[in-house]
Design an enzyme around this catalytic site. Structure first.
Site, PDB file in Angstrom:
ATOM      1  CG  MET A 128      -7.765   7.698  -5.832  1.00  0.00           C
ATOM      2  SD  MET A 128      -7.509   9.178  -6.798  1.00  0.00           S
ATOM      3  CE  MET A 128      -6.370  10.081  -5.746  1.00  0.00           C
ATOM      4  N   GLY A 129      -5.508   3.675  -4.187  1.00  0.00           N
ATOM      5  CA  GLY A 129      -4.346   2.817  -4.002  1.00  0.00           C
ATOM      6  C   GLY A 129      -3.212   3.496  -3.267  1.00  0.00           C
ATOM      7  CG  HIS A 145      -5.884   3.914   1.842  1.00  0.00           C
ATOM      8  ND1 HIS A 145      -4.590   4.302   1.631  1.00  0.00           N
ATOM      9  CD2 HIS A 145      -6.639   4.733   1.069  1.00  0.00           C
ATOM     10  CE1 HIS A 145      -4.556   5.293   0.754  1.00  0.00           C
ATOM     11  NE2 HIS A 145      -5.784   5.590   0.412  1.00  0.00           N
ATOM     12  CB  SER A 151      -1.165   8.228  -1.481  1.00  0.00           C
ATOM     13  OG  SER A 151      -2.178   7.361  -1.004  1.00  0.00           O
ATOM     14  NE  ARG A 152      -1.920  14.386  -4.455  1.00  0.00           N
ATOM     15  CZ  ARG A 152      -3.218  14.134  -4.662  1.00  0.00           C
ATOM     16  NH1 ARG A 152      -4.046  14.008  -3.630  1.00  0.00           N
ATOM     17  NH2 ARG A 152      -3.694  14.026  -5.882  1.00  0.00           N
TER      18      ARG A 152
END
Ligand code: AMP
Length: 293
Positions: A30-31, A37, A189-190
């Site tokens: 999700m980038g 990643h 990412s969060r």
């Protein structure tokens, strides 16, 4: 690295490598890329001829009260990072390309999606239905030989393995180890949502999992191992949404660690971020003693 936005362009880019029998690897994301990643991209680079990364913030896996609108997005930076990690092709479709008018199908994996994060009182099975539907689409669109996922999202990996086996997708699923910050916090990412004080508390989750794993390896019951984890969370001021020990393959609850590999999984809200993390404890059963002659 080439960037494509449509399935027609994706198909066109992959036609020649597919015809030539090249090995295609897929890394769905999700980038907002981070080292977790990139470890998947590097694994794909090491094993495949063509590395495809998808970047799609999938609305179908966000609940109505979740962070879809505010989810971190930085396409230009992601392109730089994915290029440096060796991706050949980035597929970054628009929402309407993935879910056009009239889209009416979903892929549901039962049972496994109703526990842990899938408990209806938490993110719910709809979250995983969104995940399996998009992953099924991506597997059909890219047709990879291998698809790479992270152990960080342990339940997601279990659910995807089940779907691939049940629906006979001709793909090998690779699940890569969780990449962590130096203080143990799992990359996510969060993590961008963590205020400085929350960022300081967040590694308590990893310490809690380590405490549980150490207790498990020392022969504790699941309840005692979870109590050890709970004490670490308490001392970090973190209230878990769940903290559970389950069979790592079928996610059934376990009481002892002397059977198959066990998943100890936690979800907790720390400030504005909902964080998940886990550890897998291999069987602690001792091999049967050989009779001495
Ligand atoms: P996301 O962009 O969060 O949907 O994640 C895309 C893929 O990267 C998923 O397979 C995740 O499990 C994986 N991933 C996310 N965080 C990590 C991490 N810290 N270590 C390894 N893999 C990760």
């Amino acid at each position: 690295m080439k960037v494509v936005r449509t399935k027609d362009d994706l198909k066109e880019e992959l036609a020649a490598p597919r015809r030539d029998g090249r090995i295609i690897g897929l890394v769905p994301t999700m980038g907002s890329l981070h080292a977790g990643h990139l470890s998947l991209l590097r694994a794909a680079r090491g094993e495949c001829d063509v590395v495809v990364m998808s970047l799609f913030v999938n609305p179908a896996q966000f609940g109505p009260d979740e962070d879809l609108a505010g989810y971190p997005r930085d396409l230009e930076h992601d392109i730089e990072l994915a290029t440096a990690a060796g991706a050949d092709l980035l597929y970054s479709p628009a929402d309407a390309e993935v879910y056009p008018e009239g889209f009416a199908t979903a892929v549901t994996v039962s049972g496994l999606t109703e526990v842990l994060c899938g408990d209806p009182a938490r993110r719910g099975p709809e979250h995983f239905r969104g995940v399996t539907t998009i992953v099924a689409k991506l597997l059909n669109l890219v047709g990879p030989d291998v698809a790479y996922f992270g152990q960080k999202d342990a339940q997601q990996a279990v659910v995807i393995r089940r779907m691939v086996e049940d629906l006979d997708f001709p793909v090998r699923i690779e699940v890569m180890p969780t990449v962590r910050e130096p203080d143990g916090l799992a990359m996510s990412s969060r993590n961008a949502y963590l205020a400085p004080g929350d960022r300081e508390r967040a590694p308590g989750i990893h310490r809690a999992l380590n405490a549980a794993a150490a207790a498990a390896r020392a022969g504790s019951t699941a309840a005692d191992a979870l109590a050890a984890a709970r004490a670490e969370l308490d001392s970090a001021g973190i209230e878990p949404e769940y903290l559970e020990a389950r069979d790592a393959i079928d996610l059934t609850p376990i009481e002892t660690f002397n059977g198959r590999p066990a998943l100890i999984a936690v979800a907790a809200r720390v400030g504005d971020a909902r964080l998940i993390d886990n550890v897998v404890v291999e069987s602690t059963q001792r091999p049967e003693r050989q009779e001495q002659r």
